[in-house]
Design a protein around this motif. Sequence first.
Motif, short mmCIF file in Angstrom:
data_model
loop_
_atom_site.label_atom_id
_atom_site.label_comp_id
_atom_site.label_asym_id
_atom_site.label_seq_id
_atom_site.Cartn_x
_atom_site.Cartn_y
_atom_site.Cartn_z
N HIS A 1 -7.28 3.59 9.18
CA HIS A 1 -6.06 2.69 8.56
C HIS A 1 -6.68 1.64 7.82
CE1 HIS A 1 -2.72 5.36 10.21
NE2 HIS A 1 -3.33 5.08 11.20
N ARG B 1 0.82 -1.10 0.08
CA ARG B 1 -0.06 0.04 -0.05
C ARG B 1 0.69 1.34 -0.05
NH1 ARG B 1 -1.13 4.07 2.83
NH2 ARG B 1 0.25 3.73 4.18
N ARG B 2 0.60 2.06 -0.81
CA ARG B 2 1.09 3.62 -0.88
C ARG B 2 -0.05 4.57 -1.02
NH1 ARG B 2 6.26 4.45 -1.36
NH2 ARG B 2 5.68 6.27 -0.16
N SER B 3 -0.01 5.67 -0.26
CA SER B 3 -0.85 6.68 -0.42
C SER B 3 -0.93 7.27 -1.65
CB SER B 3 -0.48 7.82 0.71
OG SER B 3 -0.80 7.31 1.99
N MET C 1 -5.57 8.78 0.27
CA MET C 1 -4.71 9.24 0.89
C MET C 1 -5.16 9.99 2.00
SD MET C 1 -1.36 11.66 -0.02
CE MET C 1 -0.32 12.68 1.05
N TRP C 2 -4.73 9.70 3.27
CA TRP C 2 -5.49 10.38 4.53
C TRP C 2 -4.62 11.61 4.65
CZ3 TRP C 2 -5.54 7.02 9.56
CH2 TRP C 2 -6.12 7.74 10.70
N ARG C 3 -5.50 12.93 4.63
CA ARG C 3 -5.21 14.09 4.77
C ARG C 3 -5.78 14.70 6.02
NH1 ARG C 3 -2.35 15.92 -0.01
NH2 ARG C 3 -3.01 14.82 -1.92
N THR C 4 -5.08 15.93 6.50
CA THR C 4 -5.65 16.61 7.49
C THR C 4 -5.14 18.28 7.21
OG1 THR C 4 -3.55 15.92 8.90
CG2 THR C 4 -5.57 14.98 9.45
N ARG D 1 8.84 2.52 0.68
CA ARG D 1 9.15 3.54 1.33
C ARG D 1 10.49 3.38 2.48
NH1 ARG D 1 4.76 1.22 3.13
NH2 ARG D 1 3.02 2.53 2.39
N LYS E 1 1.61 6.10 -7.15
CA LYS E 1 3.00 6.15 -6.56
C LYS E 1 3.18 4.98 -6.04
CE LYS E 1 3.61 7.55 -1.95
NZ LYS E 1 3.31 8.73 -0.99
C1 LIG Z 1 -3.47 11.42 10.80
C2 LIG Z 1 -2.90 11.67 9.54
C3 LIG Z 1 -2.88 12.71 8.83
C4 LIG Z 1 -2.21 12.89 7.67
N1 LIG Z 1 -2.21 14.26 7.09
C5 LIG Z 1 -1.50 14.56 5.92
C6 LIG Z 1 -1.59 15.65 5.31
O1 LIG Z 1 -2.30 16.52 5.51
N2 LIG Z 1 -0.84 16.06 4.07
C7 LIG Z 1 -0.11 15.00 3.78
O2 LIG Z 1 0.76 15.14 2.72
N3 LIG Z 1 0.17 13.77 4.26
C8 LIG Z 1 -0.55 13.32 5.48
N4 LIG Z 1 -0.46 12.44 6.09
C9 LIG Z 1 0.50 11.33 5.63
C10 LIG Z 1 -0.12 10.66 4.27
O3 LIG Z 1 -1.39 9.87 4.31
C11 LIG Z 1 0.95 9.41 4.00
O4 LIG Z 1 0.82 8.40 4.65
C12 LIG Z 1 2.28 9.78 3.57
O5 LIG Z 1 2.38 10.60 2.54
C13 LIG Z 1 3.36 8.59 3.49
O6 LIG Z 1 2.72 7.86 2.12
P1 LIG Z 1 2.62 6.34 2.46
O7 LIG Z 1 1.24 6.04 3.27
O8 LIG Z 1 2.49 5.81 0.87
O9 LIG Z 1 3.55 5.80 3.10
C14 LIG Z 1 -1.33 12.01 7.07
C15 LIG Z 1 -1.54 10.61 7.76
C16 LIG Z 1 -2.17 10.40 8.84
C17 LIG Z 1 -2.16 9.19 9.55
#
Ligand SMILES: Cc1cc2nc3c(=O)[nH]c(=O)nc-3n(C[C@H](O)[C@H](O)[C@H](O)COP(=O)(O)O)c2cc1C
Length: 182
Positions: free
Chosen positions: A115, A12-14, A129-132, A170, A166
Amino acid sequence: MTGPIAEGMRRRRSQPSVSDAAPTKRELVPLIEAAASVADHGSLRPWRLIALRGDARSRFGSAIVEATGLEGGAAEKMAAKPLRAPLLLAIVVSPKPSHKVPLWEQEAVASGVAHALSLVLDEAGWGVMWRTGHYTRSGAVHRMHELKPDEYLLGWLYVGGTKKQKGGRRKPVKAKDLLSSL
Ligand SMILES: Cc1cc2nc3c(=O)[nH]c(=O)nc-3n(C[C@H](O)[C@H](O)[C@H](O)COP(=O)(O)O)c2cc1C
């Protein structure tokens, strides 16, 4: 390491960039049911999800602008952030009254569901993709999501069709350094 769960987690990748395709409600429900099987002390189900599609994403953009107080071009840029995916799934901690299960445990459940949902959406072929943002717990965003007073957000899963995936590895996690014994 073998096994479909471990392999799926490693793969898994975001996906920061997704296409306009999005899962329907009918497609989402079984994935949410699967993700809902995470450990849940007292089976309180202290979470819920809100799907934002179409215009709801623009209203979310306006709420972000209100929360940040930005103006002009910066406001326009911020307002467009929720349009990066056709479907946003807001992750809501929805605390349930309990003498046995404190709030931090209930938040852990909601986080676990998010998750797990990311993982099963990825497995089903969707980009996630999880964003905040610093506006996540703002009044304007709270009101726009029609949350109850005690509810709060953990962010949004931005979901869409996969484009140029992507991929790749990692940064390796040195798990042996993260595991100690007593
Ligand atoms: C609670 C939470 C909030 C996140 N918020 C953001 C965000 O706002 N912007 C961002 O670029 N990545 C954010 N991330 C990280 C990405 O979702 C992602 O995990 C990261 O880019 C790494 O990529 P991968 O999941 O492929 O390893 C957040 C992750 C979590 C768990």
